[in-house]
Design a protein around this motif. Structure first.
Motif, PDB file in Angstrom:
ATOM      1  N   ILE A  14      37.480  38.286  35.159  1.00 21.85           N
ATOM      2  CA  ILE A  14      37.948  39.243  36.180  1.00 21.85           C
ATOM      3  C   ILE A  14      36.934  40.368  36.362  1.00 21.85           C
ATOM      4  O   ILE A  14      36.662  40.791  37.501  1.00 21.85           O
ATOM      5  CB  ILE A  14      39.364  39.762  35.825  1.00 21.85           C
ATOM      6  N   ASN A  15      36.336  40.828  35.268  1.00 22.18           N
ATOM      7  CA  ASN A  15      35.289  41.856  35.386  1.00 22.18           C
ATOM      8  C   ASN A  15      34.116  41.349  36.212  1.00 22.18           C
ATOM      9  O   ASN A  15      33.536  42.087  37.014  1.00 22.18           O
ATOM     10  CB  ASN A  15      34.788  42.275  34.002  1.00 22.18           C
ATOM     11  N   TYR A  16      33.792  40.085  36.002  1.00 25.13           N
ATOM     12  CA  TYR A  16      32.695  39.479  36.769  1.00 25.13           C
ATOM     13  C   TYR A  16      33.051  39.430  38.261  1.00 25.13           C
ATOM     14  O   TYR A  16      32.218  39.761  39.114  1.00 25.13           O
ATOM     15  CB  TYR A  16      32.408  38.071  36.234  1.00 25.13           C
ATOM     16  N   PHE A  17      34.285  39.023  38.560  1.00 25.19           N
ATOM     17  CA  PHE A  17      34.740  39.003  39.965  1.00 25.19           C
ATOM     18  C   PHE A  17      34.671  40.413  40.544  1.00 25.19           C
ATOM     19  O   PHE A  17      34.233  40.622  41.671  1.00 25.19           O
ATOM     20  CB  PHE A  17      36.189  38.505  40.068  1.00 25.19           C
ATOM     21  N   ARG A  18      35.113  41.391  39.745  1.00 24.16           N
ATOM     22  CA  ARG A  18      35.177  42.778  40.227  1.00 24.16           C
ATOM     23  C   ARG A  18      33.787  43.352  40.527  1.00 24.16           C
ATOM     24  O   ARG A  18      33.624  44.161  41.433  1.00 24.16           O
ATOM     25  CB  ARG A  18      35.891  43.637  39.178  1.00 24.16           C
ATOM     26  N   ARG A  19      32.827  42.905  39.723  1.00 23.33           N
ATOM     27  CA  ARG A  19      31.459  43.398  39.944  1.00 23.33           C
ATOM     28  C   ARG A  19      30.870  42.868  41.259  1.00 23.33           C
ATOM     29  O   ARG A  19      30.013  43.478  41.864  1.00 23.33           O
ATOM     30  CB  ARG A  19      30.541  42.974  38.783  1.00 23.33           C
ATOM     31  N   ASN A  20      31.343  41.696  41.687  1.00 26.11           N
ATOM     32  CA  ASN A  20      30.777  41.061  42.875  1.00 26.11           C
ATOM     33  C   ASN A  20      31.653  41.152  44.121  1.00 26.11           C
ATOM     34  O   ASN A  20      31.158  41.002  45.228  1.00 26.11           O
ATOM     35  CB  ASN A  20      30.493  39.580  42.585  1.00 26.11           C
ATOM     36  N   LEU A  21      32.949  41.349  43.908  1.00 25.72           N
ATOM     37  CA  LEU A  21      33.880  41.393  45.053  1.00 25.72           C
ATOM     38  C   LEU A  21      34.875  42.528  44.864  1.00 25.72           C
ATOM     39  O   LEU A  21      35.058  43.020  43.753  1.00 25.72           O
ATOM     40  CB  LEU A  21      34.660  40.075  45.156  1.00 25.72           C
ATOM     41  N   GLU A  22      35.518  42.885  45.969  1.00 27.42           N
ATOM     42  CA  GLU A  22      36.545  43.931  45.860  1.00 27.42           C
ATOM     43  C   GLU A  22      37.891  43.277  45.602  1.00 27.42           C
ATOM     44  O   GLU A  22      38.391  42.532  46.451  1.00 27.42           O
ATOM     45  CB  GLU A  22      36.613  44.722  47.160  1.00 27.42           C
ATOM     46  N   ILE A  23      38.466  43.514  44.445  1.00 28.73           N
ATOM     47  CA  ILE A  23      39.818  42.976  44.189  1.00 28.73           C
ATOM     48  C   ILE A  23      40.698  44.109  43.658  1.00 28.73           C
ATOM     49  O   ILE A  23      40.260  44.941  42.866  1.00 28.73           O
ATOM     50  CB  ILE A  23      39.820  41.774  43.212  1.00 28.73           C
ATOM     51  N   ASP A  24      41.960  44.124  44.136  1.00 27.64           N
ATOM     52  CA  ASP A  24      42.865  45.200  43.704  1.00 27.64           C
ATOM     53  C   ASP A  24      43.663  44.777  42.453  1.00 27.64           C
ATOM     54  O   ASP A  24      43.514  43.660  41.951  1.00 27.64           O
ATOM     55  CB  ASP A  24      43.777  45.640  44.858  1.00 27.64           C
ATOM     56  N   LYS A  25      44.525  45.683  41.997  1.00 31.77           N
ATOM     57  CA  LYS A  25      45.285  45.446  40.753  1.00 31.77           C
ATOM     58  C   LYS A  25      46.210  44.230  40.867  1.00 31.77           C
ATOM     59  O   LYS A  25      46.358  43.464  39.912  1.00 31.77           O
ATOM     60  CB  LYS A  25      46.111  46.693  40.406  1.00 31.77           C
ATOM     61  N   ASP A  26      46.844  44.080  42.051  1.00 38.52           N
ATOM     62  CA  ASP A  26      47.752  42.942  42.241  1.00 38.52           C
ATOM     63  C   ASP A  26      46.994  41.621  42.138  1.00 38.52           C
ATOM     64  O   ASP A  26      47.442  40.683  41.480  1.00 38.52           O
ATOM     65  CB  ASP A  26      48.434  43.028  43.622  1.00 38.52           C
ATOM     66  N   GLN A  27      45.853  41.574  42.805  1.00 38.30           N
ATOM     67  CA  GLN A  27      45.030  40.357  42.753  1.00 38.30           C
ATOM     68  C   GLN A  27      44.586  40.069  41.327  1.00 38.30           C
ATOM     69  O   GLN A  27      44.544  38.916  40.899  1.00 38.30           O
ATOM     70  CB  GLN A  27      43.806  40.519  43.645  1.00 38.30           C
ATOM     71  N   GLU A  28      44.255  41.136  40.620  1.00 39.24           N
ATOM     72  CA  GLU A  28      43.808  40.985  39.228  1.00 39.24           C
ATOM     73  C   GLU A  28      44.873  40.309  38.370  1.00 39.24           C
ATOM     74  O   GLU A  28      44.581  39.385  37.611  1.00 39.24           O
ATOM     75  CB  GLU A  28      43.532  42.370  38.641  1.00 39.24           C
ATOM     76  N   ALA A  29      46.129  40.794  38.545  1.00 45.07           N
ATOM     77  CA  ALA A  29      47.232  40.227  37.754  1.00 45.07           C
ATOM     78  C   ALA A  29      47.431  38.751  38.093  1.00 45.07           C
ATOM     79  O   ALA A  29      47.650  37.915  37.199  1.00 45.07           O
ATOM     80  CB  ALA A  29      48.519  41.002  38.028  1.00 45.07           C
ATOM     81  N   ILE A  30      47.336  38.425  39.379  1.00 45.64           N
ATOM     82  CA  ILE A  30      47.524  37.028  39.811  1.00 45.64           C
ATOM     83  C   ILE A  30      46.393  36.150  39.268  1.00 45.64           C
ATOM     84  O   ILE A  30      46.623  35.048  38.763  1.00 45.64           O
ATOM     85  CB  ILE A  30      47.622  36.952  41.357  1.00 45.64           C
ATOM     86  N   LEU A  31      45.158  36.680  39.339  1.00 43.14           N
ATOM     87  CA  LEU A  31      44.007  35.908  38.854  1.00 43.14           C
ATOM     88  C   LEU A  31      44.086  35.688  37.341  1.00 43.14           C
ATOM     89  O   LEU A  31      43.806  34.602  36.845  1.00 43.14           O
ATOM     90  CB  LEU A  31      42.701  36.611  39.209  1.00 43.14           C
ATOM     91  N   LYS A  32      44.506  36.731  36.634  1.00 44.22           N
ATOM     92  CA  LYS A  32      44.623  36.618  35.177  1.00 44.22           C
ATOM     93  C   LYS A  32      45.633  35.520  34.819  1.00 44.22           C
ATOM     94  O   LYS A  32      45.392  34.703  33.926  1.00 44.22           O
ATOM     95  CB  LYS A  32      45.074  37.959  34.592  1.00 44.22           C
ATOM     96  N   TYR A  33      46.722  35.497  35.556  1.00 38.60           N
ATOM     97  CA  TYR A  33      47.758  34.484  35.336  1.00 38.60           C
ATOM     98  C   TYR A  33      47.206  33.071  35.594  1.00 38.60           C
ATOM     99  O   TYR A  33      47.382  32.174  34.775  1.00 38.60           O
ATOM    100  CB  TYR A  33      48.929  34.785  36.271  1.00 38.60           C
ATOM    101  N   SER A  34      46.499  32.915  36.711  1.00 39.58           N
ATOM    102  CA  SER A  34      46.011  31.560  37.021  1.00 39.58           C
ATOM    103  C   SER A  34      44.895  31.138  36.063  1.00 39.58           C
ATOM    104  O   SER A  34      44.774  29.947  35.752  1.00 39.58           O
ATOM    105  CB  SER A  34      45.575  31.434  38.479  1.00 39.58           C
ATOM    106  N   ILE A  35      44.113  32.091  35.567  1.00 43.49           N
ATOM    107  CA  ILE A  35      43.080  31.733  34.565  1.00 43.49           C
ATOM    108  C   ILE A  35      43.771  31.222  33.285  1.00 43.49           C
ATOM    109  O   ILE A  35      43.345  30.242  32.689  1.00 43.49           O
ATOM    110  CB  ILE A  35      42.146  32.933  34.285  1.00 43.49           C
ATOM    111  N   HIS A  36      44.876  31.875  32.903  1.00 42.11           N
ATOM    112  CA  HIS A  36      45.651  31.401  31.750  1.00 42.11           C
ATOM    113  C   HIS A  36      46.144  29.968  31.987  1.00 42.11           C
ATOM    114  O   HIS A  36      46.106  29.131  31.089  1.00 42.11           O
ATOM    115  CB  HIS A  36      46.854  32.318  31.501  1.00 42.11           C
ATOM    116  N   LEU A  37      46.617  29.717  33.208  1.00 44.66           N
ATOM    117  CA  LEU A  37      47.126  28.376  33.534  1.00 44.66           C
ATOM    118  C   LEU A  37      46.018  27.329  33.410  1.00 44.66           C
ATOM    119  O   LEU A  37      46.209  26.268  32.817  1.00 44.66           O
ATOM    120  CB  LEU A  37      47.676  28.344  34.971  1.00 44.66           C
TER     121      LEU A  37
END
Lengths: 210, 40
Positions: A14-37
């Motif tokens: 997620i830090n890598y995504f954040r460094r390259n793209l603009e993502i908000d807190k909601d997106q972060e939570a969703i991405l973290k969940y799907s990475i776990h999946l």
């Protein structure tokens, strides 16, 4: 040796995504969940299939996993409390079922009877328990429950339709049908109280070992 | 190009999260806790 930490991997990504793209807190939570999946799927399916490859039962286990996973998506079922537990439980169980399909050879008549019994058992179990949710992902709305139950029945009837096609000779693979029958049977068992109790007991044993 | 690939990965991951939220559970026997953003 450094311990593998799923949260750490997810945060790094997620830090890598954040460094390259603009993502908000909601997106972060969703991405973290799907990475776990994704990580959980890679581990549980990867280990189960790798063991199957070593045991020479790869196609059998693949069919069992696919059937089980499709029905599971709609009907839910017992879940392990940890990714490690899931990986060990899935690997051992799917390969035991794979070994059964490799070393037992019911003839067409016997297999047709087994399929019919599993079909009736599955209808009763899905009707009573599906969708069976988990603490991590509760199903709260009545509409969603009804929709998932209908989808579970649809998946079951499609599987049974394929078995009928096999019986009349349109599908040749005996092993595929046998393996899928065990996949459906195990998935329906995992919906029951006994299925939950078995996984809970396994989880407790794993915690004691750890 | 790198941005495009990352956007695509994020798109796939988001799609996966939403499809999982619509289903009963994950395919394996481990179900991570669903975030508030995806709850019914």
């Amino acid at each position: 040796m450094k311990k593998f930490n799923v949260d750490g991997v997810a945060n790094n990504l997620i830090n890598y995504f954040r460094r390259n793209l603009e993502i908000d807190k909601d997106q972060e939570a969703i991405l973290k969940y799907s990475i776990h999946l994704v990580i959980s799927a890679i581990f549980s399916l990867g280990f189960a299939l790798f063991a199957a490859l070593l045991l020479g039962i790869f196609p059998n286990v693949l069919i069992i996993i696919l059937t089980n996973a499709i029905l599971r998506t709609f009907s839910g079922g017992a879940h392990s409390s940890s990714m490690l537990g899931c990986t060990i439980y899935g690997t051992v169980l799917m390969n035991i079922l794979g070994i059964i399909t490799k070393y037992t050879h019911p003839n067409k008549g016997i297999l047709a009877i087994i399929i019919f019994i599993v079909f009736i058992f599955s209808i009763l179990i899905i009707n009573k328990y599906a969708p069976a949710d988990t603490p991590g992902k509760p199903i709260t709305t009545k509409v969603k429950k009804q929709k998932l139950r209908k989808l579970s029945f649809s998946a079951l009837f499609i599987w049974f339709g394929l078995c009928v096609l096999w019986y009349v000779g349109a599908i040749k693979s005996h092993m595929m049908i046998y393996a899928s029958t065990l996949g459906v049977l195990w998935q329906c068992f995992s919906l029951t109280d006994w299925g939950y109790a078995l996984l809970n007991r396994f989880d407790k044993s794993l915690h004691m070992i750890k | 190009m790198k941005r495009r690939i990352l956007q695509m990965i994020i798109g796939v991951l988001t799609f996966l999260a939403f499809t999982n939220a619509a289903s009963a559970c994950w395919v394996g026997t481990y179900q991570p806790e669903i975030p508030d953003q995806l709850k019914d």
